[in-house]
Design an enzyme around this catalytic site. Structure first.
Site, PDB file in Angstrom:
ATOM      1  N   ASP A   1       0.816  -1.226   0.000  1.00 23.89           N
ATOM      2  CA  ASP A   1       0.000   0.000   0.000  1.00 23.89           C
ATOM      3  C   ASP A   1       0.843   1.267   0.000  1.00 23.89           C
ATOM      4  O   ASP A   1       0.425   2.302   0.517  1.00 23.89           O
ATOM      5  CB  ASP A   1      -0.954   0.022   1.214  1.00 23.89           C
ATOM      6  CG  ASP A   1      -1.888  -1.169   1.225  1.00 23.89           C
ATOM      7  OD1 ASP A   1      -2.196  -1.687   0.141  1.00 23.89           O
ATOM      8  OD2 ASP A   1      -2.322  -1.575   2.317  1.00 23.89           O
ATOM      9  N   ASP A   2       2.011   1.191  -0.587  1.00 25.22           N
ATOM     10  CA  ASP A   2       2.918   2.328  -0.507  1.00 25.22           C
ATOM     11  C   ASP A   2       3.349   2.845  -1.872  1.00 25.22           C
ATOM     12  O   ASP A   2       4.077   3.835  -1.964  1.00 25.22           O
ATOM     13  CB  ASP A   2       4.160   1.931   0.303  1.00 25.22           C
ATOM     14  CG  ASP A   2       5.061   3.106   0.569  1.00 25.22           C
ATOM     15  OD1 ASP A   2       4.587   4.056   1.206  1.00 25.22           O
ATOM     16  OD2 ASP A   2       6.224   3.083   0.112  1.00 25.22           O
TER      17      ASP A   2
END
Lengths: 299, 299, 299, 299
Positions: B243-244
């Site tokens: 999620d980065d």
């Protein structure tokens, strides 16, 4: 100004709450202008907001005189006494306030004045029903604006060494002026737990991010570094934990790769003004109930 | 289908880049349909996207024949050869692609099919210019939908014990079908760093929160617990860190205290569809350039 | 303040326009900070905005000295002279303005002051790069605000009998003060065609509806009567036809059946402030080109 | 599926309505899950929606057994009989419906299938609590989609000459299948007044503009010609007058000078899907009351 009152209730949920509250209001001749309820089924909690006319012939009622049980003005004290019995029986926390009573609000800011200027303008324009006896800042920038609106300004600088003394002055001022709500309009100093504890659900702050993203300092820099496509702002009640209190309102604006940090700051000012002013108005209109770390905002 | 090509460039910023690129295009007779640039002044980077007609008499040009240096179709290979010299001189990374060439895309999903159904419908409707040779899932739910759209479906279950083998099958499939873009349409398995490394800026995911808030599992539950007033969804390129990756698109929807987790899930489906389909369309239209952990999205 | 200039161009579309403009800039040593183009393929029109540094060592450039053709400050007059030849050849309308030159703006209002207060605050905060030599109103309400910001206020009442004379005074004032842009910040008088003709694309108005819905008077009443679920506001250039000029910006806010006309008015104030201030800022930043009855707004 | 019922009421406003309705529910042992009211003070009208559990031990109630007047399942018919007396006395229009009863819906479309595909997907995903016995179209495009969802498809072409006969077939089908709600999912034929009169507040349409702007045909073309900066879509009940019925929901999307008519059409598809599906869901959830030419939409 409407001649009305607002009854706010929260209590354990059970059957018949709406019936019992509305029947009591009816027996006292209240003309309900607006009512809203909410149940939190997980926690078994009930929330209610009722606004009713205090005057038998309130604008906008459809009652013909013959049908009205009570044509006289609503006797708010008689109702309060009887309601108190009900509240004890049903373990209610409640407040009943005449709309004409204007809460006393203190505004705090630092150098950035956009939220302060906005709140002062909205109050002058009649959007915020409150008194503002004092403006407090750790900078002098707001002084001319306070003068323009004829509100006493208190300059209280804060340094690491003077923080405790400054806060003591703050609390004296708030007490002396009977302040019920403190609005942090981009006030950049952190309040002590002791200060916060004095005003539970009584301090509203604006944070310049979409919480819980980008807590702490320099959120626009953090948002720019992360490359988000929307920026946000959040108004919330202040609790002991920084940027963690019950959220009242949030809004966002679209940005693009073209926007530098200073563009985010400029776009964000509009967001901050809007979410803070909404939070203050809803609080003043007794639309907000806190529970746990959340808010019910009746519309 | 437009008979055009898109030139995407990124390089160190310096004076004259627009002049040199546009002059070269002009000498080759390109009719520019749309051009956009961006500079990141902090990092000293330059980004450019130019779309130009491949056909001398492209619709919508205002050129009279006498003024046109080249009336013949644009010679894309001749241009490519000459541009390559310029690119070397100016340290450009670049890609030049005919719009008619449709990238080959693999769609992955798990049980939730709303994003998958949406992408398939949009492709059928002509919104997404790509081939979709395969659909992959660790569940069988998508099978009927794949059949409806006549796309071969590969059921590859994943457990802790079979993860490595499953991923090997994934990579074989992707290679065999010449896949250029992998779209994770609510695919709930985490890809290994080795997988991710094979497709730099070539795997698009949708996360059901407004990143960087609520990374990881069950973001709607986390949003409900925090009491936010807006929920969001984010499409992004996948990198090694969960999620980065670089954010492509985000959107939000307003919720209230009345909304339970299941309401958030339902509202969120619309957000997820929209942010994922936009990301895929922009990628296919060669509108996105990644740099650092950010994206430039040319509109 | 950035030491830069903006070149705005519109002309018949043809091949090579970007190449010729950017090459000329390059030969003069311009360091392009941002460039954007637009083609209207239906009408065969080309629009371009280029912002470039006037100082050889502008912040944020990646040029090494040895690669820079001109290290000296950009000679804007030499460029202007040479560009004029190109413009004649290519039938360009164009304007080239140093960013440091601040346009002279007159603000008009009537009784409602929210837009006026907002514009004055934004200018003070540095969001609007302009001079405001005069404020004009047919009411005295704005006088104190004008004093606060130390801007000369001209009270010019308007009745049916005095309309022509009042407008003559307006025009004298505008001419005397060298006004380039007139902003109607909820000025509730209709301007004569003769007045409008003096300031083509030079008068910005805000209309309190989502145009073209609800033209004319009392749009919030009309919106309430129609039962719409969103209200809007529109900023636009003023033309001879009421509420019909080129639209610059629009925005909307959600309302519900609970909202009475006065709620719409209050919600609308925020919209009006935002769409008018954006229009003024974009105009001042030379981001807008009008053509036909539309605008190109470069972002 | 919740085992609950919804009571919808509208009547002339008078004091004590909430008290009388909620007391009657309480006496019958109803466990209110959600209640909302609205007064139109101008017209003197009162609107109410109450949802209550039909099962004495409904999930999420906080009642302890000893406090519950009725532990048995709610007797809906007994309540209905008694409520009818109250309704007569207070001139109420009302409907009481078990949530488990799924309304029967007919979907109409023409060539454009995006709204149809969306509604069918949402029903499959559980977002729309209804039966869909028939799909009707004047084109064959939808046939495969109807097959996929196993819904009988009726192809009824319409020409000027066959319009009356086609409509007679429509009405026969609707009656035969016991249809309660007709959804026009981009059905491009105008219904006759006689058809409309058969289904008061029973036909939902989507219009591809922000009504009342751009009524009639080709609204995206009209929006493009006017140069608006936002496009919209509107769902509404159908009345005799084209595009004039009570508005249920509206939404907008931002566009720019770059967007051509086909871009507006593509952007608009997402808006149309969203506003139509919301309208259908709210109708099915008995959240909408019509009065005059407006709707109350309880949230």
């Amino acid at each position: 100004m409407k001649d009305s009152a607002v009854l706010l209730i929260d209590c354990p949920d059970r059957k018949g709450l709406v019936a019992r509250v509305s029947s009591l209001l009816y027996r006292h001749g209240a003309n309900i202008l607006h009512a809203d309820q909410h149940q939190d089924h997980e926690l078994g909690l009930f929330f209610m907001r009722v606004e009713f006319a205090l005057n038998g012939s309130a604008t906008g009622t459809a009652d013909s005189p013959s049908e009205t049980p009570h044509a006289a003005p609503f006797d708010i004290e008689a109702f309060r006494a009887e309601f108190d019995h009900l509240a004890v029986e049903l373990s209610m926390r409640w407040q009943l306030t005449a709309t004409t009573r204007r809460p006393r609000v203190a505004l705090f800011c630092s150098q950035y004045l956009h939220c302060m200027a906005d709140l002062l303008y909205r109050r002058r324009a009649g959007e915020l029903a409150c008194e503002i006896p004092i403006i407090v800042s750790n900078h002098r920038d707001v002084e001319r604006l306070a003068d323009f609106y004829a509100i006493p300004f208190h300059y209280i600088p804060v340094t690491a060494a003077t923080r405790a003394a400054a806060e003591a002055r703050h609390l004296d001022l708030l007490e002396h002026h009977g302040i019920e709500l403190v609005v942090l309009a981009r006030y950049m100093q952190i309040l002590s737990p002791a200060f916060v504890a004095r005003y539970p659900a009584g301090i509203v702050n604006v944070h310049h991010s979409f919480l819980p993203a980008f807590t702490g300092a320099r959120p626009y820099h953090a948002a720019h570094a992360r490359g988000v496509k929307l920026i946000g702002a959040t108004s919330h009640y202040v609790t002991e934990i920084l940027d963690d209190g019950p959220i009242i309102e949030q809004d966002v604006a679209r940005i693009s790769h073209r926007d530098q940090v200073e563009d985010l700051v400029a776009r964000g000012r509009d967001l901050e003004r809007i979410v803070l002013s909404r939070a203050v108005r809803w609080h003043l209109d007794r639309r907000i109930l806190c529970y746990g770390n959340k808010t019910v905002v009746f519309d």
